[in-house]
Scaffold this active site. Structure first.
Site, PDB file in Angstrom:
ATOM      1  N   HIS A   1      41.018  39.700  41.017  1.00 26.88           N
ATOM      2  CA  HIS A   1      42.964  39.365  40.921  1.00 26.88           C
ATOM      3  C   HIS A   1      43.229  41.320  42.062  1.00 26.88           C
ATOM      4  O   HIS A   1      44.614  40.521  42.525  1.00 26.88           O
ATOM      5  CB  HIS A   1      43.440  40.260  39.479  1.00 26.88           C
ATOM      6  CG  HIS A   1      42.980  38.922  38.674  1.00 26.88           C
ATOM      7  ND1 HIS A   1      43.783  37.711  38.159  1.00 26.88           N
ATOM      8  CD2 HIS A   1      41.978  38.799  37.697  1.00 26.88           C
ATOM      9  CE1 HIS A   1      43.748  37.842  36.883  1.00 26.88           C
ATOM     10  NE2 HIS A   1      42.214  38.262  36.760  1.00 26.88           N
TER      11      HIS A   1
ATOM     12  N   HIS B   1      44.075  43.497  27.563  1.00 30.22           N
ATOM     13  CA  HIS B   1      42.605  43.290  28.874  1.00 30.22           C
ATOM     14  C   HIS B   1      41.133  44.206  28.989  1.00 30.22           C
ATOM     15  O   HIS B   1      40.820  44.844  29.165  1.00 30.22           O
ATOM     16  CB  HIS B   1      43.594  42.370  30.131  1.00 30.22           C
ATOM     17  CG  HIS B   1      42.055  41.611  30.642  1.00 30.22           C
ATOM     18  ND1 HIS B   1      41.534  40.598  30.192  1.00 30.22           N
ATOM     19  CD2 HIS B   1      42.208  42.187  32.031  1.00 30.22           C
ATOM     20  CE1 HIS B   1      40.682  41.027  31.505  1.00 30.22           C
ATOM     21  NE2 HIS B   1      41.067  41.015  31.868  1.00 30.22           N
TER      22      HIS B   1
ATOM     23  N   GLU C   1      46.374  31.957  32.738  1.00 28.53           N
ATOM     24  CA  GLU C   1      44.935  31.945  32.256  1.00 28.53           C
ATOM     25  C   GLU C   1      44.340  31.334  31.334  1.00 28.53           C
ATOM     26  O   GLU C   1      44.864  30.988  30.642  1.00 28.53           O
ATOM     27  CB  GLU C   1      44.495  33.205  32.289  1.00 28.53           C
ATOM     28  CG  GLU C   1      43.998  34.337  31.658  1.00 28.53           C
ATOM     29  CD  GLU C   1      43.475  34.562  30.428  1.00 28.53           C
ATOM     30  OE1 GLU C   1      42.145  33.860  30.592  1.00 28.53           O
ATOM     31  OE2 GLU C   1      42.932  35.957  29.569  1.00 28.53           O
TER      32      GLU C   1
ATOM     33  N   HIS D   1      43.190  30.293  37.146  1.00 26.69           N
ATOM     34  CA  HIS D   1      42.214  30.918  36.472  1.00 26.69           C
ATOM     35  C   HIS D   1      41.408  30.821  35.099  1.00 26.69           C
ATOM     36  O   HIS D   1      40.465  31.014  34.273  1.00 26.69           O
ATOM     37  CB  HIS D   1      42.627  32.348  35.622  1.00 26.69           C
ATOM     38  CG  HIS D   1      41.390  33.301  35.806  1.00 26.69           C
ATOM     39  ND1 HIS D   1      40.368  33.405  35.308  1.00 26.69           N
ATOM     40  CD2 HIS D   1      41.921  34.617  36.418  1.00 26.69           C
ATOM     41  CE1 HIS D   1      40.835  34.678  34.877  1.00 26.69           C
ATOM     42  NE2 HIS D   1      40.761  35.554  36.006  1.00 26.69           N
TER      43      HIS D   1
END
Length: 604
Positions: free
Chosen positions: A76, A160, A206, A417
């Site tokens: 990223h 995350h 995503e 993604h």
């Protein structure tokens, strides 16, 4: 009708991994600037020619208003110095405080592996990383940042990894949300993702686990601990490839408590230096962790491990069982790949892949059953060790993605993604359940999404109070739309909804009043005076909260705006009833017409 345009620029073959160009309200925003770990040439970088459209000007500053980085993982942010210093971008780069602190360290680690050890060229330097980070602007969660007069951005907690954020961007009446990577389930050290019910025109999410619904977290942890224990109990070595921050800490906390509970003596190691660095970051940004860790932090730091020690490369050939956490997480380079090459030929050993691996990496190959790997210099490696996959990846699964859509209530959804086949399955599910359009563009494909412009206006307090007074004391229903009458006035490029009389006064205009008049021929025995009395009593009975007045001239006024007069012959049964009301009292006028027709007819 306006539109939003999106182009995924992602490196490699996965869809939109991870660099997205968004054009909204005439502003160009780039979300993330990731590197593909499966390539060692220019294919690892995003294709920025889609931004410049192959024009003469090579720098991106003229084409982009800002860049937003969701978190510090290299898929990223790995191409960020290449984009800003080698291609050229001088505008603002937004990210959270933890991301800004950790990003340059991971970029420098990867640069060392790529340039100093592998000797690759066409790569950014240490100086470029420093210059790139000078252009970054740190943002706080829930803080609205005004990029310019029209563009504003707001960050939300994404779970995350430490510092990961979802971003809501808004230009005028148009808005979009970019999730980056997120997790809707809390874990041992981070909380779950959260965002306002912001109802954006577009949600870009995503879809790494587009077709997966993960099993119980407790069952997964129990299975992981059993596999590790069984392997070391038989004298084997366990390799766990991880990224420096994130799943590493999650699994370290899990093994630390298990080793303590079982009183195990088998050594556990972590890549040298990374544990110390990670601890410092978690101490610095303790507010980003979950509630349990924040509460117990002063008594005991969960990230200071008793059983997990720093790993030295000389330990690779040590006899006997051991557990090693090594970076990076996809076995594409570095210490984890070095250890894997040494331990792979032995059946007693085990490698546990705790997260997603990008196509092209060694991790992806062994998870797909490849047991004879081709290495550099045309050497081959026979993989005889046990290969296990256990999803401790902190991405939202299919259930989590649907949960976010349900909460966020977007008008359109875009999947990025992820892998094209899996995304198609999720796309069909989203369209069926939410009845909204869902897109999954390929890299380089432009998607145009039509949006309905939303024009906002401030409402004056006096008008709001006046309109609320019309509810007759009833509580308004919050989810039910309410029609309000007012005058829209534009001043200094701002719209205001105010009372018409206030607008007239501001503009210095004379007020013109519109009235409606209706004459009803109604049957009623008795004199004109008796008919008036009858109407007065009927209206007084039905309109209890209104001001009903009986004038000396025989007319009836209601709330100083509605007038009722009766004319005719006392000897005749048919009377003419004149009903007059103002434009603002249209509903009341209609109601009175129905009331008089029904009331006099029934009584007579």
């Amino acid at each position: 009708m306006s539109e939003i345009k999106v182009v995924p620029l992602g490196a490699g073959q996965d869809v939109g991994r991870s660099c997205i160009l968004l054009t909204i309200g005439g502003k160009n925003i780039m979300f993330d600037c990731g590197m593909h770990m499966g390539y060692n040439d220019d294919r690892r970088f995003p294709d920025f020619s889609y931004i410049t459209k192959n024009e003469e000007i090579g720098r991106l500053t003229e084409f982009l208003d800002c860049v937003i980085i969701s978190h510090f993982h290299l898929d990223h942010c790995g191409a960020l110095p290449y984009m800003s210093e080698m291609v050229g971008f001088d505008g603002p780069i937004y990210m959270t405080h933890p991301t800004k602190a950790i990003c340059p360290i991971l970029l420098e680690d990867y640069r060392k592996i790529t340039v100093d050890r592998k000797g690759e060229t066409n790569f950014f330097t240490s100086e470029m990383i420093k210059n790139c980070m000078k252009k970054t602007v740190a943002v706080n969660l829930h803080e609205t940042v005004q990029v310019d007069n029209e563009l504003e951005i707001k960050a939300y907690y994404a779970g995350h990894v430490l510092g990961a954020a979802m971003f809501h961007v808004k230009v005028g009446g148009q808005s979009a949300v970019y999730t980056g990577d997120y997790n809707m389930t809390p874990d041992r050290h981070l909380g779950s993702a959260w965002i306002d019910k912001c109802r954006p025109d577009l949600l870009i999410t995503e879809s790494t686990y587009a077709t997966t619904i993960r099993d119980s977290k407790r069952c997964r942890e129990r299975d992981f601990l059993k596999k590790v224990h069984d392997c070391v109990d038989k004298g084997g070595k366990v390799l766990i490839p991880v990224f420096a921050l994130g799943r590493a800490q999650e699994l370290c906390i899990l093994l630390e408590s298990y080793w303590d509970r079982m009183n195990l003596k088998v050594p556990i190691y972590f890549s040298l230096g990374l544990t110390e660095k990670a601890n410092n970051y978690y101490k610095m940004f303790i507010t980003w962790t979950n509630q349990k860790i924040r509460k117990t932090f002063l008594k005991r730091n969960m990230f200071e491990f008793q059983y997990i020690k720093a790993f030295d490369r000389n330990y690779i050939d040590n006899p006997g069982p051991m557990v090693v956490f090594a970076t990076p997480g996809m076995l594409h380079a570095g210490l984890s790949l070095q250890i894997f090459k040494k331990w792979a030929p032995f059946e007693n050993n085990m490698v546990i892949m705790p997260g997603y691996c990008v196509a092209g990496t060694v991790g992806h190959k062994i998870l797909n059953g490849v047991r004879k790997l081709e290495l550099e210099n045309k050497k081959t490696l026979d993989v005889k060790m046990s290969v296990q996959y256990m999803s401790f990846s902190a991405h939202a699964d299919a259930k989590g993605i649907m949960q976010l859509i349900r909460h966020c209530e977007p008008r359109n959804v875009m999947l990025v993604h992820g892998e094209a086949v899996k995304m198609e399955f999720l796309r069909a599910k989203i369209k069926q359940e939410f009845d909204i359009e869902c897109y999954k563009p390929a890299n380089g494909e432009t998607v145009s999404i039509a949006t309905k412009p939303c024009i906002s206006a401030d409402m004056s307090i006096s008008l709001l109070k006046k309109e609320m007074a019309k509810t007759d004391g009833d509580e308004p229903e919050p989810k039910k739309a309410k029609l309000m009458h007012g005058a829209i006035v534009m001043k200094d490029n701002k719209l205001r909804l105010i009372d018409p009389s206030e607008a007239m006064k501001e503009l210095g205009l004379p007020e013109h009043k519109i009235r409606f008049t209706s004459t009803l021929a109604l049957e009623n025995e008795g004199t004109v005076t008796q008919t008036i009395d009858k109407i007065f009593n009927l209206v007084k009975k039905r309109l209890k909260s209104a001001s009903v007045q009986h004038s000396t001239d025989g007319s009836i006024t209601i709330s100083d705006s509605v007038l009722i007069k009766v004319s005719g012959d006392d000897e005749e049964s048919e009377k003419d009833v004149l009903l007059s009301w103002s434009y603002q009292d249209e509903e009341l006028g209609s109601y009175l017409q129905r009331l008089l027709k029904a009331g006099l007819h029934v009584d007579s």
